[in-house]
Motif scaffolding. Structure first.
Motif, short mmCIF file in Angstrom:
data_model
loop_
_atom_site.label_atom_id
_atom_site.label_comp_id
_atom_site.label_asym_id
_atom_site.label_seq_id
_atom_site.Cartn_x
_atom_site.Cartn_y
_atom_site.Cartn_z
N LEU A 138 0.82 -1.20 0.00
CA LEU A 138 0.00 0.00 0.00
C LEU A 138 0.86 1.26 0.00
O LEU A 138 0.50 2.27 -0.61
CB LEU A 138 -0.93 0.00 1.22
N ALA A 139 1.99 1.18 0.67
CA ALA A 139 2.88 2.34 0.73
C ALA A 139 3.53 2.64 -0.62
O ALA A 139 4.09 3.73 -0.80
CB ALA A 139 3.97 2.11 1.78
N GLN A 140 3.45 1.70 -1.56
CA GLN A 140 4.04 1.90 -2.88
C GLN A 140 3.05 2.55 -3.86
O GLN A 140 3.40 2.80 -5.02
CB GLN A 140 4.52 0.56 -3.45
N LEU A 141 1.83 2.81 -3.40
CA LEU A 141 0.84 3.43 -4.29
C LEU A 141 1.30 4.82 -4.73
O LEU A 141 2.02 5.51 -4.01
CB LEU A 141 -0.50 3.54 -3.58
N SER A 142 0.84 5.22 -5.90
CA SER A 142 1.18 6.53 -6.45
C SER A 142 -0.09 7.31 -6.75
O SER A 142 -1.19 6.73 -6.85
CB SER A 142 2.00 6.37 -7.74
N VAL A 143 0.05 8.61 -6.89
CA VAL A 143 -1.09 9.45 -7.25
C VAL A 143 -1.69 8.94 -8.56
O VAL A 143 -0.98 8.67 -9.53
CB VAL A 143 -0.64 10.92 -7.40
N GLY A 144 -3.00 8.78 -8.56
CA GLY A 144 -3.71 8.27 -9.73
C GLY A 144 -4.06 6.80 -9.64
O GLY A 144 -4.93 6.32 -10.39
#
Length: 258
Positions: free
Chosen positions: A82-88
């Motif tokens: 989850l911490a690797q998610l990016s904007v969009g």
């Protein structure tokens, strides 16, 4: 409350600490109503070892921006993903789940919100809701060190903030129940969330002082609907699913040794 399964879009990813990430999410339509103390179950994609959803407390709801904030502690493979998610990116969530903290009966009530570690998360939204109703909550936040204190600027918008750290790098040295605030002031209601030993200590203080106290439990949850039975807690009413009957419990319902 009605439950929804929604694809939420990531609008911000804020790295607060090497172990903590703040995700801000939105939706094309208005987010459903959520109460302080409730949580969401998030689906973790692209993690081959993560099969079940992860429960995460509602940290804050920004109605004007139509944003839901989730404070994530990167403990295992799922939360690290989850911490690797990016904007969009899209995050699939089931929400809102569970019950909520008890809102004070009047603005004159003196409310103490006690949090430790990532357990501070649900207290921000609760404090904000008390504040907009004319109350002034007091926050007592504990952490291992100064670097582990989270979102202090946000908490200070809604009430007084007191801090303890185990190493003494910020606030008073020690645990939250050792803070001088508890000896110098009297409160009408206490809500707490964090590590169980901390909550048990807070509950012990509240019971001794005859103060109504609620604890938001962090039992392991998988379904969030009371079906899998992995979050069962022993209570005065028998075994209850924390995800369905909680996560917020009056301490008098819990069979803790306090």
């Amino acid at each position: 409350m009605k439950k929804y399964v929604l694809d939420l879009r990531v609008v911000a990813v804020e790295r607060l600490h090497e172990r903590y990430v703040l995700l801000k999410l939105t939706h094309e339509s208005a987010l459903p109503p959520m109460l302080p103390g409730q949580f969401v179950e998030v689906r973790v994609d692209h993690s081959p070892t993560t099969f079940l959803r992860r429960p995460i407390s509602v940290n804050f709801v920004d109605v004007e921006r139509n944003e839901l904030w989730l404070l994530v502690a990167t403990i295992g493979a799922g939360t690290r993903q989850l911490a690797q998610l990016s904007v969009g990116d899209i995050l699939n969530c089931v929400l809102p789940l569970g019950n909520s903290f008890t809102m004070p009966e009047s603005r004159e009530k003196r409310i103490l919100l006690v949090g430790g570690g990532v357990g501070v998360a649900p207290l921000l939204y609760f404090g904000q809701q008390i504040h907009i109703r004319g109350g002034e909550p007091t926050f007592l936040l504990g952490a291992r060190s100064e670097n582990d204190l989270l979102l202090l600027d946000e908490f200070q918008k809604y009430g007084r903030v007191f801090v303890t750290t185990e190493d003494g790098t910020a606030g008073e040295k020690g645990f939250v129940t050792q803070h001088s605030l508890l000896q110098n002031e009297r409160f009408d209601q206490i809500s707490t969330c964090g590590p169980k030993p901390m909550m048990v200590a807070v509950a012990r203080y509240a019971r001794k002082a005859n103060i109504m106290c609620e604890a938001s439990l962090e039992n392991m949850m998988a379904c969030g609907l009371g079906a899998c039975l992995c979050c069962v807690e022993k209570t005065t009413e028998g075994n209850l699913c924390v995800c369905k009957e909680g996560p917020v419990f009056n301490i008098n319902r819990l069979l803790w040794q306090i």
